[in-house]
Design a protein around this motif. Structure first.
Motif, PDB file in Angstrom:
ATOM      1  N   TYR A  87     -14.505  89.976  97.053  1.00  0.00           N
ATOM      2  CA  TYR A  87     -13.344  89.118  96.909  1.00  0.00           C
ATOM      3  C   TYR A  87     -13.706  87.707  96.462  1.00  0.00           C
ATOM      4  CZ  TYR A  87     -11.304  93.000  99.455  1.00  0.00           C
ATOM      5  OH  TYR A  87     -10.905  94.265  99.848  1.00  0.00           O
ATOM      6  N   ALA A  88     -14.957  87.495  96.037  1.00  0.00           N
ATOM      7  CA  ALA A  88     -15.402  86.213  95.477  1.00  0.00           C
ATOM      8  C   ALA A  88     -15.028  85.047  96.387  1.00  0.00           C
ATOM      9  CB  ALA A  88     -14.820  86.022  94.074  1.00  0.00           C
ATOM     10  N   GLU A 126      -9.722  80.408  91.828  1.00  0.00           N
ATOM     11  CA  GLU A 126      -8.673  81.158  91.151  1.00  0.00           C
ATOM     12  C   GLU A 126      -9.267  81.976  90.010  1.00  0.00           C
ATOM     13  OE1 GLU A 126      -5.723  78.425  89.906  1.00  0.00           O
ATOM     14  OE2 GLU A 126      -4.804  78.241  91.890  1.00  0.00           O
ATOM     15  N   SER A 127      -8.494  82.980  89.594  1.00  0.00           N
ATOM     16  CA  SER A 127      -8.971  83.880  88.548  1.00  0.00           C
ATOM     17  C   SER A 127      -7.777  84.489  87.837  1.00  0.00           C
ATOM     18  CB  SER A 127      -9.862  84.979  89.143  1.00  0.00           C
ATOM     19  OG  SER A 127     -10.195  85.950  88.185  1.00  0.00           O
ATOM     20  N   THR A 128      -7.989  84.836  86.574  1.00  0.00           N
ATOM     21  CA  THR A 128      -6.949  85.527  85.809  1.00  0.00           C
ATOM     22  C   THR A 128      -7.059  87.039  85.924  1.00  0.00           C
ATOM     23  OG1 THR A 128      -8.365  85.441  83.836  1.00  0.00           O
ATOM     24  CG2 THR A 128      -6.790  83.636  84.159  1.00  0.00           C
ATOM     25  N   THR A 129      -8.167  87.528  86.422  1.00  0.00           N
ATOM     26  CA  THR A 129      -8.363  88.975  86.538  1.00  0.00           C
ATOM     27  C   THR A 129      -7.785  89.530  87.837  1.00  0.00           C
ATOM     28  OG1 THR A 129     -10.549  88.626  87.525  1.00  0.00           O
ATOM     29  CG2 THR A 129     -10.443  88.856  85.124  1.00  0.00           C
ATOM     30  N   SER A 130      -7.811  88.754  88.913  1.00  0.00           N
ATOM     31  CA  SER A 130      -7.287  89.192  90.199  1.00  0.00           C
ATOM     32  C   SER A 130      -6.649  88.001  90.901  1.00  0.00           C
ATOM     33  CB  SER A 130      -8.404  89.790  91.072  1.00  0.00           C
ATOM     34  OG  SER A 130      -7.911  90.204  92.324  1.00  0.00           O
ATOM     35  N   SER A 131      -5.426  88.158  91.356  1.00  0.00           N
ATOM     36  CA  SER A 131      -4.711  87.048  91.984  1.00  0.00           C
ATOM     37  C   SER A 131      -5.384  86.646  93.289  1.00  0.00           C
ATOM     38  CB  SER A 131      -3.255  87.434  92.243  1.00  0.00           C
ATOM     39  OG  SER A 131      -3.172  88.467  93.199  1.00  0.00           O
ATOM     40  N   LEU A 132      -5.268  85.368  93.604  1.00  0.00           N
ATOM     41  CA  LEU A 132      -5.913  84.852  94.808  1.00  0.00           C
ATOM     42  C   LEU A 132      -5.259  85.410  96.060  1.00  0.00           C
ATOM     43  CD1 LEU A 132      -7.329  81.355  95.251  1.00  0.00           C
ATOM     44  CD2 LEU A 132      -5.892  82.240  97.063  1.00  0.00           C
ATOM     45  N   ASP A 133      -3.928  85.566  96.065  1.00  0.00           N
ATOM     46  CA  ASP A 133      -3.248  86.099  97.246  1.00  0.00           C
ATOM     47  C   ASP A 133      -3.641  87.554  97.498  1.00  0.00           C
ATOM     48  OD1 ASP A 133      -1.939  83.717  97.743  1.00  0.00           O
ATOM     49  OD2 ASP A 133      -0.251  84.226  96.455  1.00  0.00           O
ATOM     50  N   ARG A 134      -3.870  88.300  96.440  1.00  0.00           N
ATOM     51  CA  ARG A 134      -4.301  89.687  96.616  1.00  0.00           C
ATOM     52  C   ARG A 134      -5.704  89.739  97.216  1.00  0.00           C
ATOM     53  NH1 ARG A 134      -4.411  94.334  91.843  1.00  0.00           N
ATOM     54  NH2 ARG A 134      -5.105  96.054  93.185  1.00  0.00           N
ATOM     55  N   ARG A 135      -6.587  88.873  96.760  1.00  0.00           N
ATOM     56  CA  ARG A 135      -7.931  88.829  97.340  1.00  0.00           C
ATOM     57  C   ARG A 135      -7.898  88.338  98.776  1.00  0.00           C
ATOM     58  NH1 ARG A 135      -9.772  84.865  93.164  1.00  0.00           N
ATOM     59  NH2 ARG A 135     -11.470  84.471  94.634  1.00  0.00           N
TER      60      ARG A 135
END
Length: 562
Positions: A87-88, A126-135
């Motif tokens: 989850y970075a 933040e990232s464009t590949t996976s939303s922060l709330d999802r992580r």
């Protein structure tokens, strides 16, 4: 041919040892135990296990769509490392506590996160590949499964981003997109044995050797206050740091049969340190020597004594270590009167919720400045949507006098019903030796009957408020020389919301089932039973057992008798 095969096997084994040693050199493990006697006869114990991944850095969230580099851990726990990489997560702080920390009697703890319940906050890019709330959702569910805790309940109704109070304790790498903060707290989540067991599994030596041998759950969870925490941060000069801690406040006077405050490792934990952890670079036991004038004795002789701290080195040479601190001339311990001793904390905080009905109440926060100088502190209140603030009724008073100049940098995010919580942040100015009282009217929401907890009549636990003394100078209140912030947590509150009478559905169900059973049983008997006349032969000397039992014979049996 056989000799050559053995030679190649020996060479492969030697290379394996060299590779293993090289990998281990990038991972350093240290363990420490700090013991601090308190003035009320109690003892503060802080277990700390630190692991450094030298040269490592957090994963860039922009690269989550690509395959991650292989991670070979020797000392660092693999289960936790996989969550951080998946989850970075750049920085992570998790704490599970039970009890109430008494700042006035015990002072400030070694680890600031002593709020009642479970608290989780993390910095993630933040990232464009996976939303922060999802992580964030995956992280809390993964940690909940790892530590057997109900962290999955830290959903959107409890998640906020209080940037003013929770500043990063480490460095944030320069990723493509900026970092964001997620914070959530669950006051009803406490720590127990099922949380300690996976905690011990993260240690390289588990509880079989080293200082972790003293982590006896039968003794730890008998303490007046106890909690465990997990901290992960990135340090540019070093790499990734993992710090696992366990804190507890023990009462030797309660354990003693003659009301003495003498203690030893065996009396506190029912165990001693038998051998050192072989992978630990450094293993130390530190005892803060008492400052009171009563004569004391400490055994065995410490390795070093400096600045009032007795240090014991735990290495392979030691056989068994059982540190003991005694007051030989003290017959029994006399508790100091709270009115005669000054508080050990710079500020004293009390929070109340007053109201006579289940629709409205008044919220009050009392902050006492125990210092002779003016203090500025940050104030954070995260309130579930069940309680709604009337911000226009906020008043600040000092000794009964209304003061509008003591509350500044006011930031308020209103709640969403059945959604996000309310977030209130402010900067408070505390005059010297004065008490600031904040009051505000609140409204209690009316919940759906499906939203109530199983123990609805008990009430709802409100998370503690957080104060960061000396904040807003550099963004956070940092403990000198530690790089870790100092925060003050208030006790949790219990609010009584309008609760339906859940016994009525039960009564209706019981009454309905009774009526149905009576009606259905009567109709069923009328449709299925046959009633016949049974004639008794009075001249017979032997009574018919069937007739005595009141059982009617079938027509087939009657015909056979005739």
């Amino acid at each position: 041919m056989k000799a050559g095969c053995c030679w190649r096997s020996s060479l492969i084994f030697a290379l394996h040892l060299v590779v293993t040693a090289a990998a281990a050199s990038h991972e350093v493990f240290d363990e420490d135990l700090s013991l601090r006697p308190l003035r009320d006869g109690k003892l503060m114990a802080n277990f700390q296990f630190t692991t450094h991944l030298k040269g490592s850095s957090p994963r860039d969230p922009q690269a989550l769509s690509d395959d991650d580099n292989a991670q070979h851990y020797t000392v660092f726990p693999l289960a936790l490392g996989q969550l951080l990489r998946e989850y970075a997560v750049t920085e992570l702080h998790l704490s599970l506590n039970a009890g109430r920390w008494d700042y006035d009697a015990w002072g400030y703890p070694e680890e600031s996160g002593v709020g009642t319940g479970g608290e989780l906050w993390a910095w993630m890019g933040e990232s464009t590949t996976s939303s922060l709330d999802r992580r964030w959702s995956g992280l809390r569910n993964g940690l909940g499964g790892l530590f057997c805790a109900s962290l999955g309940h830290l959903d959107e109704q409890r998640t906020t981003s209080p940037y003013l109070t929770f500043q990063p304790e480490g460095a944030l790498p320069n990723f493509t997109y900026p970092h964001q903060l997620r914070h959530a707290i669950l006051a009803s989540q406490h720590v127990c044995t099922e949380n300690l067991t996976p905690f011990l599994k993260l240690l390289p030596c588990k509880s079989s050797s080293g200082i972790a041998t003293l982590l006896n759950p039968h003794k730890l969870f008998d303490a007046d206050w106890h909690g465990l925490s997990v901290h992960v941060r990135y340090i540019e000069e070093i790499g990734v740091e993992l710090r696992l801690t366990f804190q507890g406040v023990f009462d030797p006077v309660r354990y003693s049969h003659d009301a003495r405050r003498d203690w030893s490792l065996h009396s506190l934990f029912d165990r001693t340190i038998e051998r050192a952890c072989p992978v630990a670079r450094r293993s130390k036991v530190r005892v803060e020597l008492p400052g009171d004038p009563s004569p004391y004795s400490i055994t065995p002789d410490p390795t070093t004594v400096a600045n009032g701290i007795a240090t014991y080195e735990v290495d392979a040479k030691i056989e068994a270590l059982d540190v003991a601190l005694r007051w030989p001339e003290e017959e029994h311990f006399v508790y100091p009167k709270s009115s005669e001793v000054p508080p050990l904390a710079d500020i004293s905080v009390h929070r109340t919720l007053k109201g006579v009905n289940q629709a409205n109440a008044q919220f009050a926060l009392s902050v006492r400045n125990n210092l002779p100088v003016e203090v500025r502190t940050g104030y954070l209140e995260t309130m579930p949507w069940h309680l709604q603030f009337y911000l226009h009724t906020l008043e600040a008073r000092v000794d009964g006098v209304l003061r509008d100049d003591l509350v500044s940098v006011l930031a308020y995010t209103p709640p969403e019903p059945h959604g996000r919580p309310a977030l209130l942040q402010a900067a408070l100015t505390l005059p010297a030796h004065a008490t600031l009282v904040l009051t505000m009217d609140v409204a209690k929401a009316f919940l759906r009957y499906t939203e109530h907890q199983p123990d609805a009549q008990r009430g709802w636990d409100l998370p503690p408020a957080v104060l960061a003394p000396f904040a807003f100078g550099n963004g956070s209140a940092l403990r000198p020389g530690s790089g870790r912030s100092t925060r003050v947590y208030t006790p949790a509150l219990l609010v009584d919301l309008a609760t339906p009478d859940f016994s009525m559905p039960y009564n209706v169900i019981i009454m309905s089932c009774t009526l149905i059973a009576l009606i259905f049983g009567s109709v069923f008997n009328q449709l299925t039973r046959r009633f016949v006349v049974v004639r008794l032969d009075r001249a017979s000397a032997t009574p018919d057992p069937k007739a005595d039992a009141g059982v009617a014979e079938s027509p087939r049996d009657e015909g056979r008798d005739r």
